[in-house]
Design a protein around this motif. Structure first.
Motif, mmCIF file in Angstrom:
data_model
loop_
_atom_site.group_PDB
_atom_site.id
_atom_site.type_symbol
_atom_site.label_atom_id
_atom_site.label_comp_id
_atom_site.label_asym_id
_atom_site.label_seq_id
_atom_site.Cartn_x
_atom_site.Cartn_y
_atom_site.Cartn_z
ATOM 1 N N LYS A 64 0.883 -1.122 0.163
ATOM 2 C CA LYS A 64 0.021 0.230 -0.081
ATOM 3 C C LYS A 64 0.613 1.242 0.015
ATOM 4 N N THR A 65 0.275 2.382 -0.080
ATOM 5 C CA THR A 65 0.777 3.640 0.186
ATOM 6 C C THR A 65 1.622 3.871 1.187
ATOM 7 N N THR A 67 3.833 5.869 4.305
ATOM 8 C CA THR A 67 3.475 6.932 5.071
ATOM 9 C C THR A 67 4.357 7.063 5.898
ATOM 10 N N ASP A 137 0.792 1.692 -5.684
ATOM 11 C CA ASP A 137 0.822 3.140 -5.477
ATOM 12 C C ASP A 137 1.402 3.397 -4.088
ATOM 13 N N VAL A 138 3.054 3.018 -4.140
ATOM 14 C CA VAL A 138 3.636 3.327 -2.942
ATOM 15 C C VAL A 138 3.840 4.629 -2.325
ATOM 16 N N PHE A 139 3.901 5.583 -3.325
ATOM 17 C CA PHE A 139 4.090 6.955 -3.184
ATOM 18 C C PHE A 139 2.691 7.644 -2.916
ATOM 19 N N PRO A 140 2.577 8.436 -1.793
ATOM 20 C CA PRO A 140 1.356 9.259 -1.615
ATOM 21 C C PRO A 140 1.298 10.347 -2.619
ATOM 22 N N SER A 141 0.259 10.440 -3.362
ATOM 23 C CA SER A 141 -0.094 11.429 -4.140
ATOM 24 C C SER A 141 -0.768 12.489 -3.913
ATOM 25 N N LYS A 160 4.145 13.435 -6.643
ATOM 26 C CA LYS A 160 4.845 12.448 -7.200
ATOM 27 C C LYS A 160 5.703 13.226 -8.525
ATOM 28 N N ASN A 232 2.465 3.651 -11.965
ATOM 29 C CA ASN A 232 1.893 2.598 -11.629
ATOM 30 C C ASN A 232 1.378 1.271 -12.564
#
Lengths: 312, 235
Positions: A64-65, A67, A137-141, A160, A232
């Motif tokens: 997951k994203t 944090t 979507d590992v990086f928070p957008s 991103k 992604n």
């Protein structure tokens, strides 16, 4: 969205694309600089970098994203692991495929490189199958303009985009430091300029070549990771097109010229984004490769490069 | 110190060296003279391992060189100022000099050697941040010799150090070659300028079409008929 906003948006898109092309193009140009080989397998190392980085995330249990502190620890860790893996892969390719041909004609390793490219693509096909692979979507957008600044704009700039630029610039600074300031970086430049004389300085040329493939592979891995996080999605055939565009970027900047490759990558990024918007995505390849042909015909040394000039 | 015994070197099927034997003893300046294509540069390349002998041996301080890689040979203490200078055109003068010291283990002493080179060639100090390719021919020659000295070699190979230089500069270069030798470096000097080379050398060899045809003390060679007629242009 008015015309002005469209242009700004596509320019931002071009910047992020261009950063990825630039990282790939650097690997092309460095290898060419040192052994005068257009390493057509390089784009596929980038593609494998995407899948390898996905494997590292999976191994580390990331689905997951990320944090908070996880973002600050796991993401840099995956960058390093991916870069090391693709660097090792690139070195292995050189050892197995190109090194035995070091003393043969220039055409032999070139054709071998095309063969290696097919092998890597089919390896990926075997590994991942023909369908596109979803990249988590590992990086928070975050929509920066709206959510952080409260500006209501039709233009999207996300975290991103910042990541792409924020990862590429330090990599380029580090690369620049390496080649201009360090002992082995200088050895690399010396070998690129005059191999026999570099040897006469006591430089182990084979070790320098190994190092070049290592650094080029690491940059391609970083580019693959960035691509995965940003879009992604990953496909087994994506290295082919990205590789050809990055190759065009390297030729545009002057093959063998490192700042040229970085600038050429950015330029191809902008050009392809604008072309997708204003002409048609179907025409973008035709436009990019027309540039390649024009440069090869009218200015084969590239816009910045005058590499042949020092071979007096 | 250095010994070549019956060395045969080929370029493809072309015989460049046809059984060259020569020795250089510690502390000497030995010169190898001869016209273009006689095999002088090939001899140096064979010593440094950039071309390999098909037959014969090269030994340096008791160690065989003809099977070693060039970078290993350099590490044994042999440095070269190559024909045509071959400086790194897109690197600065300082970077060129640093590369000369690349193979050294005693990095602490590099600074003092840099000062020594700058003392021998003050022009290089003035131009240390300039790209090598922007130097004049004479300055490039100085840089090529200075770069070789940065390796602090026990044996220095000089290939045509006078080529393309103004006469006054040739005098300077040869004076410096003598200085370097007096400071303890053994020198093998390849030259077309036989008069200058024999002027500074202790001994000399004359090469013709891949063979040594004459060897003697330098003063003796200067008096020999062959050298006077063929290389000094006397009748």
């Amino acid at each position: 969205m008015n015309a002005w906003e469209v242009l700004v948006q596509q320019t931002i898109n071009g910047l992020t694309r261009g950063a990825v092309f630039a990282l790939i193009a650097l690997g092309y140009t460095m290898v060419y600089g040192i052994i005068e080989l257009i390493n057509f397998a390089h784009g596929d190392v980038f593609m494998l970098g995407l899948f390898i980085s996905l494997s590292w995330f999976t191994l580390l249990g990331v689905t997951k994203t990320l944090t908070g502190w996880q973002l600050l620890t796991i993401l840099p860790l995956v960058f390093i692991l991916t870069m090391l893996t693709t660097a090792a892969l690139n070195v292995a390719i050189d050892r197995v495929a190109y090194r035995p041909l070091r003393r043969s004609t220039r055409l032999a390793p070139l054709i071998t490189a095309i063969g290696v490219s097919f092998m890597l693509e089919n390896l990926a096909l075997l590994w991942k199958g023909p369908a596109p692979i979803a990249y988590p979507d590992v990086f928070p957008s975050v929509d920066i303009l709206r959510e952080w600044f409260g500006v209501d704009s039709a233009i999207f700039v996300t975290t991103k985009d910042v990541l792409v630029v924020g990862a590429t610039i330090p990599l380029m600074i580090a690369l620049n430091y390496f080649v201009t300031r360090t002992r082995w970086g200088k050895a690399m430049r010396a070998t690129a300029q005059d191999r026999e004389t570099a040897q006469a300085m006591g430089i182990n040329v084979e070790r320098t070549i190994l190092l070049t493939f290592f650094v080029g592979g690491a940059l391609a891995g970083a580019a693959g990771l960035i691509q995965g996080i940003y879009y992604n999605i990953g496909m087994w055939w994506m290295g082919y097109q990205a590789g050809l565009r990055a190759f065009t970027a390297a030729v545009l900047g002057g093959i063998g010229n490192m700042p040229g490759a970085a600038l050429g990558g950015l330029f191809i990024g902008f050009l392809s984004a604008w072309s997708d918007q204003y002409i048609s995505a179907r025409w973008t390849n035709a436009i990019v490769f027309s540039i390649l042909i024009l440069v090869l015909v009218f200015r084969p040394q590239g816009l910045l490069g005058a590499r042949s000039a020092d071979k007096v | 110190m250095l010994e070549l015994a019956d060395v045969h070197t080929y370029y493809g099927n072309i015989r460049a060296l046809r059984g060259v034997s020569l020795t250089v003893a510690q502390g000497e300046i030995v010169t190898l003279i001869g016209s273009n294509g006689a095999g002088k540069t090939t001899t140096l390349k064979t010593i440094l391992g950039t071309t390999r002998p098909r037959r014969g041996t090269v030994t340096f301080s008791g160690q065989r060189l003809d099977t070693l890689a060039t970078d290993r040979i350099v590490r044994l203490g042999i440095a070269q100022s190559p024909e045509g200078r071959r400086i790194f055109a897109r690197m600065t003068v300082l970077e060129n000099l640093e590369l000369g010291a690349f193979a050294r283990k005693d990095r602490a002493a590099i600074g003092s050697d840099l000062e020594r080179v700058f003392a021998l060639f003050p022009r290089l100090a003035q131009r240390s941040t300039q790209q090598g390719g922007t130097l004049s021919g004479g300055e490039q020659q100085m840089l090529a010799i200075g770069r070789a000295l940065m390796a602090r070699p026990t044996l220095l190979l000089l290939d045509e150090p006078s080529m393309g230089l103004a006469p006054i500069l040739v005098e300077t270069i040869f004076r410096i070659i003598q200085d370097i030798n007096r400071q303890g470096t053994t020198i093998l000097l390849v030259e077309q300028n036989a008069r200058m080379a024999l002027g500074v050398a202790h001994r000399g060899y004359v090469m013709q079409t891949g063979r040594i045809v004459l060897q003697a003390a330098a003063a003796e060679l200067l008096r020999s008929d062959l050298v006077r007629k063929t290389y000094l242009g006397e009748k």
